[in-house]
Scaffold this active site. Sequence first.
Site, PDB file in Angstrom:
ATOM      1  N   ASN A   7      45.952  36.403  36.099  1.00  0.00           N
ATOM      2  CA  ASN A   7      45.137  38.152  36.447  1.00  0.00           C
ATOM      3  C   ASN A   7      46.211  38.959  38.145  1.00  0.00           C
ATOM      4  O   ASN A   7      46.041  38.121  39.304  1.00  0.00           O
ATOM      5  CB  ASN A   7      43.895  37.529  36.967  1.00  0.00           C
ATOM      6  CG  ASN A   7      43.269  38.498  37.807  1.00  0.00           C
ATOM      7  OD1 ASN A   7      43.421  39.593  38.224  1.00  0.00           O
ATOM      8  ND2 ASN A   7      42.026  38.122  38.765  1.00  0.00           N
ATOM      9  N   ARG A  64      44.165  38.693  32.147  1.00  0.00           N
ATOM     10  CA  ARG A  64      42.199  40.134  32.685  1.00  0.00           C
ATOM     11  C   ARG A  64      43.493  41.982  32.445  1.00  0.00           C
ATOM     12  O   ARG A  64      44.273  41.874  33.450  1.00  0.00           O
ATOM     13  CB  ARG A  64      42.127  39.933  33.559  1.00  0.00           C
ATOM     14  CG  ARG A  64      41.243  40.627  34.610  1.00  0.00           C
ATOM     15  CD  ARG A  64      40.565  39.993  35.494  1.00  0.00           C
ATOM     16  NE  ARG A  64      39.570  41.282  36.196  1.00  0.00           N
ATOM     17  CZ  ARG A  64      39.521  42.237  36.966  1.00  0.00           C
ATOM     18  NH1 ARG A  64      39.954  41.953  38.514  1.00  0.00           N
ATOM     19  NH2 ARG A  64      38.537  42.881  37.621  1.00  0.00           N
ATOM     20  N   HIS A 153      33.624  43.516  35.733  1.00  0.00           N
ATOM     21  CA  HIS A 153      32.665  42.807  35.361  1.00  0.00           C
ATOM     22  C   HIS A 153      32.618  42.227  34.372  1.00  0.00           C
ATOM     23  O   HIS A 153      31.676  41.120  34.378  1.00  0.00           O
ATOM     24  CB  HIS A 153      31.814  42.748  36.777  1.00  0.00           C
ATOM     25  CG  HIS A 153      31.831  42.957  38.185  1.00  0.00           C
ATOM     26  ND1 HIS A 153      31.484  43.456  38.892  1.00  0.00           N
ATOM     27  CD2 HIS A 153      33.422  42.368  39.125  1.00  0.00           C
ATOM     28  CE1 HIS A 153      31.635  43.023  40.266  1.00  0.00           C
ATOM     29  NE2 HIS A 153      33.032  42.739  40.007  1.00  0.00           N
ATOM     30  N   ARG A 214      31.178  50.350  48.825  1.00  0.00           N
ATOM     31  CA  ARG A 214      31.486  50.861  48.183  1.00  0.00           C
ATOM     32  C   ARG A 214      30.034  51.858  48.448  1.00  0.00           C
ATOM     33  O   ARG A 214      29.438  50.536  48.587  1.00  0.00           O
ATOM     34  CB  ARG A 214      31.803  50.705  46.538  1.00  0.00           C
ATOM     35  CG  ARG A 214      32.956  50.001  46.188  1.00  0.00           C
ATOM     36  CD  ARG A 214      33.365  49.871  45.078  1.00  0.00           C
ATOM     37  NE  ARG A 214      34.560  49.094  44.993  1.00  0.00           N
ATOM     38  CZ  ARG A 214      34.571  47.916  43.946  1.00  0.00           C
ATOM     39  NH1 ARG A 214      34.069  47.450  43.321  1.00  0.00           N
ATOM     40  NH2 ARG A 214      36.163  47.347  43.626  1.00  0.00           N
ATOM     41  N   GLU A 337      35.672  33.499  35.366  1.00  0.00           N
ATOM     42  CA  GLU A 337      36.010  34.455  34.938  1.00  0.00           C
ATOM     43  C   GLU A 337      37.121  34.329  34.341  1.00  0.00           C
ATOM     44  O   GLU A 337      37.831  34.128  32.285  1.00  0.00           O
ATOM     45  CB  GLU A 337      36.325  35.753  35.477  1.00  0.00           C
ATOM     46  CG  GLU A 337      35.101  36.313  35.815  1.00  0.00           C
ATOM     47  CD  GLU A 337      35.658  37.314  36.763  1.00  0.00           C
ATOM     48  OE1 GLU A 337      35.310  38.578  36.736  1.00  0.00           O
ATOM     49  OE2 GLU A 337      35.205  37.164  37.800  1.00  0.00           O
TER      50      GLU A 337
END
Length: 353
Positions: A7, A64, A153, A214, A337
């Site tokens: 990643n 990823r 996600h 956010r 993940e």
Amino acid sequence: MKILVINSGSSSIKYKLFDMSAELLLLGGMIEHVAEQGSKVKDHYEGLKIILEKISRVDAIGHRVVHGAEKFKKPVLIDKNVIHGIRQCCAIAPLHNPANLAGILACKKLLSGIRQVAVFDTAFHQTLPDYAYVYGLPYEYYERFGIRKYGFHGTSHEYVVNEASYILKKPLNKLKIITCHLGNGCSISAVDRGRCVDTSMGFTPLEGLVMGTRCGDIDPALVCYIMHKKSYSAQRMDELLNKSSGLKGISGISNDMRTLVDRKNKGDKRAKLAIDIFVYRVKKYIGSYTAIMEGLDALVFTAGIGENQADIREQICRGAFAHLKKEPKILVIPTNEELMIARETFGVIQAVS
């Protein structure tokens, strides 16, 4: 088969090595301060060299990749056409895809001949129907510029929905599941009999829930209004929406839910307000997704807040299913993940072997 999962971020490289014969984690870690001023790790190539010094054998590499747009609807074996496609997607994911691509190109040099697979955050959401992903803008903006809801996600949502199926001992095509990935970044997905039919993040990860920093859903006219009032540039406005809003902006304290809960318990009104807004927004999305699926068998919580904040989960679920004849199962499933990427990589390699 030993699969290395990479990643690559703009200034870091996270990695895990799996033995897929038993899905065993052999090694993992992170290289930080990549390409930062004064760092000894000048780029992703140097960072991956450090990682590979710790590893004796790699049979395949899974990367990823944040954005695959409509080009990539599933994991793919990386070749020059895939690299070109990922590069094209950099325009709509400028903070993530260039770093993901840097990791791929570095591995291509360092591990020549080792097959690489790209696993896209957006791929799981490519089953959304058009009425869920097309925005209320002139249709040419979708046709010419690819402006639509993509969702993110996806690897996390796909992992926990499969785990939920295993825990409930029912096939995915018999289940209606809502998955809540609640961390510093937050998103919710509606998975109807194995197909993602809606998700809260949109063209970018800014849409949807209130998150750590956010803002989530707002009236889009506010952007123009604030820019006019404050004489903000587009870059300054982007920073406000992505880095200074959400839990941090509302509370004026922190983007960490644990800190906010502690301050709320001590009587801080803005910490309480931030939590109340967070809970309200999650509950609202759960209600709407239950409606579009016409039922709900399981609600899954995952990621930092979802896995560890029982009090937040309780507030979200309180009264949320009073209208249903049968309450859904409430599951807390730690996301993984990297393992999902390893599984996807293994599947692609097996298919082409």
